[in-house]
Design an enzyme around this catalytic site. Structure first.
Site: not given
Length: 490
Positions: A352, A395
């Site tokens: 992430d 993301e």
């Protein structure tokens, strides 16, 4: 020399008196050529002179019967009139009638009788010729019909084979098998792309080899060069597909290579190259069949490429060109089953990007998109070809690591974390820097559990890395023990 307008008759063993009466009765439209007893016209004479009728005496016939059947077979197919001289009984007459004589007459021959017999024989001969002509026409029509049936059967079979699949590999394999009945086909190779692609062409190469070798490379180069010639630009990238349809080395040879450009509705989407082991010799009918077959092949491949493109769009994230969440979950299910079956280790890594919302808020979404694309490329270049990457959401990125223990997965995650930390992300707002946090989990082979449990552990490890200050690698083991290693707080 006999005039061209006269029909020729042969006389075999007939006397001069009978010959004179026959010639006088026949008139100017016929000419009589006589052979003495013991002299038999040859088959070459029959084919050259083409007599319409044979007058033969009983003595001449008796002489012929003593000769081998093979030497008089051509005489027996002619229209024949027997001049029956001497004594004979009813049994002999019946046996002579069975020999196929058109007429049997008894001397002395009169002019009226000779004319009557001649006209009857000519009429019979004309009828015979008409029947033979009709027979030849029927045979020719039947041959044409059989050929058309064969053509139709081939096209139906070809159409069925190349349209029952939506996999280009299976279509090309079927085409190679079917075309071997028409051409001396050695191999079929192809390069195709989606008909919907107009820029940044991503093509798929299909080679007949079963593995990557120098022969496959030669074909790939030739196919790409031909495709770039059609497009007027370079093909961006290619997927390789090894069909394994040949077992021998077959190099491209222009002497017996048929290149077929694939075009549908005015749009070019590839080329198929058919390599033959000898120069094809095709007739008009075969060319028509080949053209029809190639049209069906083009249609089949067009549908297959559209389907492949649609499937690609359904499975691929448009921004990063990585697999999406839906495809990832199906793949993880497969890998979990396979690794449990063989007792192999399997790890899942979730990455992430730290503070990604801040990047979007401060620099805009286009800059954020650039960071995501660069991030995905770093992952791709850092992994093995057997590893699997997907955009998990937003993301977040998920990486499946087959046959990998947790310790190796942690080292890989740390190496990637360092690369990202040191990377300059080029965006429309200038150079940006970013970091990422990683959560790692591995399969629990000691108990049955769904793959979602591995996702849960990796996700929990990721959030632990975030809680510890981000830019970290964290591993959550099946026994829920946690290890946080590497990185520093940001």
């Amino acid at each position: 020399m006999i005039g061209q307008t006269k029909k020729l008759m042969w006389g075999l063993g007939i006397n001069d008196e009978d010959a004179e009466v026959i010639q006088h009765a026949a008139g100017d439209r016929f000419a009589l050529s006589c052979f003495p007893i013991g002299v038999t016209p040859t088959i070459d004479q029959l084919e050259t002179e083409e007599p319409c009728l044979l007058w033969i005496s009983k003595q001449g016939w008796d002489t012929l019967k003593t000769l081998p059947a093979s030497s008089i077979a051509h005489i027996e197919v002619m229209s024949r009139i027997l001049i029956m001289g001497g004594d004979y009984d009813l049994a002999e007459l019946e046996s002579l009638l069975e020999c196929g004589f058109t007429e049997i007459i008894k001397p002395p021959i009169t002019e009226s009788r000779a004319r009557e017999v001649l006209l009857s024989a000519v009429e019979t001969q004309n009828l015979y010729q008409d029947i033979m002509h009709m027979t030849r026409e029927i045979c020719l029509d039947r041959e044409i019909l059989e050929r058309k049936n064969d053509m139709l059967s081939f096209i139906i079979s070809f159409l069925e084979k190349v349209t029952q699949h939506l996999d280009p590999t299976e279509i090309l394999r079927a085409a190679q098998t079917e075309l071997k009945t028409l051409l001396p086909v050695s191999a079929i190779n192809a390069i195709c792309w989606s008909p919907q692609d107009t820029t940044n062409i991503h093509a798929s190469v299909y080679v007949a080899s079963s593995k990557k070798d120098s022969i496959a490379n030669r074909w790939t180069e030739k196919l790409k060069a031909h495709a770039e010639g059609l497009l007027g630009e370079a093909v961006v990238s290619t997927d390789m597909n090894y069909m394994g349809t040949v077992t021998t080395d077959i190099l491209p040879s222009s002497d017996s290579l048929l290149a077929v450009n694939l075009e549908h509705s005015g749009v070019t989407f590839g080329v198929v190259m058919i390599q033959c082991h000898e120069q094809p010799q095709l007739g008009k009918d075969q060319i028509q069949i080949l053209q029809s077959a190639l049209s069906h092949l083009t249609l089949g491949l067009n549908n297959a490429m559209l389907y492949t493109s649609a499937q690609h769009d359904a499975d691929i994230d448009g921004l990063t060109q990585l697999y999406n969440r839906r495809h990832f979950e199906a793949r993880l299910q497969e890998e979990d089953f396979r690794h449990r079956r063989y007792g192999h280790s399997l790890c899942l890594m979730i990455a992430d990007i730290d503070n990604f919302k801040r990047i979007n808020d401060s620099h805009g979404h286009l800059a954020g998109d650039a960071v995501l694309r660069d991030f995905s490329k770093i992952l791709e270049t850092s992994l093995r070809t057997s590893d699997y990457i997907a955009r998990f959401g937003g993301e977040e990125f998920a990486v499946i690591l087959p046959c990998t223990p947790a310790s190796h997965a942690a080292l890989l995650a740390e190496r990637i974390r360092i690369q990202i930390e040191q990377h300059d992300f080029v965006t429309d707002k200038g150079i940006l820097n970013a970091t990422a946090s990683f959560g790692v989990a591995c399969i629990d082979l000691t108990r049955e559990e769904p793959p979602v449990e591995m996702i849960r552990r990796a996700d929990a490890a990721l959030y632990c890395a975030k809680d510890e200050g981000k830019n970290q690698v964290s591993i959550l083991y099946p026994d829920n023990s946690l290890l946080v290693a590497g990185g520093y707080a940001t």
